[in-house]
Write a protein that holds these residues in place. Structure first.
Motif, PDB file in Angstrom:
ATOM      1  N   VAL A 167      35.358  46.693  12.461  1.00 19.76           N
ATOM      2  CA  VAL A 167      34.228  46.820  13.559  1.00 19.76           C
ATOM      3  C   VAL A 167      34.496  48.065  14.269  1.00 19.76           C
ATOM      4  N   LEU A 168      33.460  48.958  14.059  1.00 17.52           N
ATOM      5  CA  LEU A 168      33.208  50.148  15.081  1.00 17.52           C
ATOM      6  C   LEU A 168      32.228  49.720  16.031  1.00 17.52           C
ATOM      7  N   HIS A 169      32.589  50.038  17.441  1.00 14.59           N
ATOM      8  CA  HIS A 169      31.798  49.804  18.778  1.00 14.59           C
ATOM      9  C   HIS A 169      31.490  51.005  19.246  1.00 14.59           C
ATOM     10  N   ALA A 170      30.118  51.113  19.672  1.00 15.56           N
ATOM     11  CA  ALA A 170      29.678  52.443  20.403  1.00 15.56           C
ATOM     12  C   ALA A 170      28.782  51.681  21.647  1.00 15.56           C
ATOM     13  N   GLY A 171      28.861  52.271  22.910  1.00 11.55           N
ATOM     14  CA  GLY A 171      27.960  51.873  23.725  1.00 11.55           C
ATOM     15  C   GLY A 171      28.511  51.362  24.909  1.00 11.55           C
ATOM     16  N   ALA A 172      27.916  51.261  26.099  1.00  6.52           N
ATOM     17  CA  ALA A 172      28.679  50.695  27.274  1.00  6.52           C
ATOM     18  C   ALA A 172      28.907  49.373  27.430  1.00  6.52           C
ATOM     19  N   ALA A 173      28.126  48.303  26.952  1.00  8.44           N
ATOM     20  CA  ALA A 173      28.373  46.813  26.770  1.00  8.44           C
ATOM     21  C   ALA A 173      29.304  46.498  25.864  1.00  8.44           C
ATOM     22  N   PRO A 174      30.489  45.928  26.457  1.00 10.59           N
ATOM     23  CA  PRO A 174      31.541  45.475  25.516  1.00 10.59           C
ATOM     24  C   PRO A 174      31.262  44.324  24.567  1.00 10.59           C
ATOM     25  N   LEU A 175      31.583  44.123  23.324  1.00  8.25           N
ATOM     26  CA  LEU A 175      31.417  43.535  22.275  1.00  8.25           C
ATOM     27  C   LEU A 175      32.702  42.517  22.190  1.00  8.25           C
TER      28      LEU A 175
END
Length: 290
Positions: A167-175
């Motif tokens: 998984v690669l996450h981008a953005g301010a809201a945590p996953l």
């Protein structure tokens, strides 16, 4: 969020974005998957890697090759040869070959030593004798990164690329990410929050066959690892996280963290052992269910 799912390199990928991708970007992503598979797959007969299996000489590889080769060189060194990009012949020996025979051809055999007969530097592979290159330790993570780069170039700032657990996450809201139970895929053993980074997992249950065979080998013996059953790792990019998760089957988390930590970042990691105990950093240990 919008969702785009597709098959890639033998597994399911999902891309989630705040807004729609559009047909043009979807086709760009799928073309990148096809290009990647044509270069690196050892399962399709027309790939560059498959050509190496049958001959000697020089093969030119695309621009992602230098960082992949450098990563494998570090892994080979820190694991004392247990992670080896020439492990493909060992995998095929135990049945994990182009035809998915899943029937061992004999007892496990070690991978060839990475030496002058098998040179991989920059964008070139030079072979003095045939060999089977296998980038499975980091390849899925690399493809996740390549797709993430295309999303960012298209203007997407918040997205998730999920390559079947890488998984690669981008953005301010945590996953929030569940840690899949190594023996029961519909259950989790814990959860962690991921923000602006990659988290990858490895487990023997995903590709298992016969009498205890799976795809996570110690390249020095060619045999599947039995002591570790599942691993997770984080990194700024999915290629590195994928590589660390694989290497955790044959090396200690402390050794890998010492090798890959920088002044601004250190890997988080978790190993789950066959006897049921777990070792790792607080990020993972504190997320495990009691």
């Amino acid at each position: 969020m919008e969702s785009f799912t597709f098959e890639a390199i033998g597994t399911l990928f999902e891309i989630r974005t705040a807004g729609p991708l559009g047909d043009a970007l979807e086709w760009t992503l799928l073309r990148e998957v096809e290009r990647f598979d044509w270069v690196w797959s050892r399962f399709r007969p027309d790939s560059i890697v498959s050509q190496m299996r049958a001959g000697t000489g020089r093969w030119d590889l695309p621009e992602e090759s230098p960082r992949l080769a450098e990563l494998y060189a570090r892994l080979y060194r820190v694991t004392r040869g247990a992670v080896n990009p020439w492990v493909g012949s060992s995998l095929e020996r135990i049945g994990y070959g182009p035809g998915y025979e899943l029937v061992p051809a004999g007892s496990p055999e070690p991978a060839p030593v990475w030496d002058d007969d098998h040179r991989w530097e920059g964008t070139a592979v030079v072979l003095s004798r045939p060999a089977v290159l296998d980038i499975g330790a980091a390849g899925k993570g690399l493809l996740v990164d390549l797709l993430g780069s295309l999303l960012a170039e298209a203007g997407h700032r918040a997205f998730v690329v999920d390559g079947s657990g890488d998984v690669l996450h981008a953005g301010a809201a945590p996953l929030r990410v569940g840690l899949e139970h190594p023996y029961h895929s519909d259950e989790a053993i814990g959860v962690v929050d991921l923000e602006g980074a990659a988290l990858c997992a490895s487990a023997g249950n995903r590709r298992a066959w016969g009498d205890g065979f799976h795809h996570l080998l110690d390249a020095r013996t060619g045999a599947p690892v039995r002591s570790v059953v599942a691993t997770w790792a984080t990194a700024p990019d999915a290629m590195t996280a994928d590589a660390l998760a694989t290497a955790l089957f044959v090396a200690s988390g402390q050794d890998l963290a010492a090798e890959f930590a920088t002044d601004s970042w250190a890997p988080e990691w978790l190993q789950v052992f066959a006897d049921g105990h777990a070792e790792g950093t607080p990020y993972f240990i504190e997320g495990l269910f009691s």
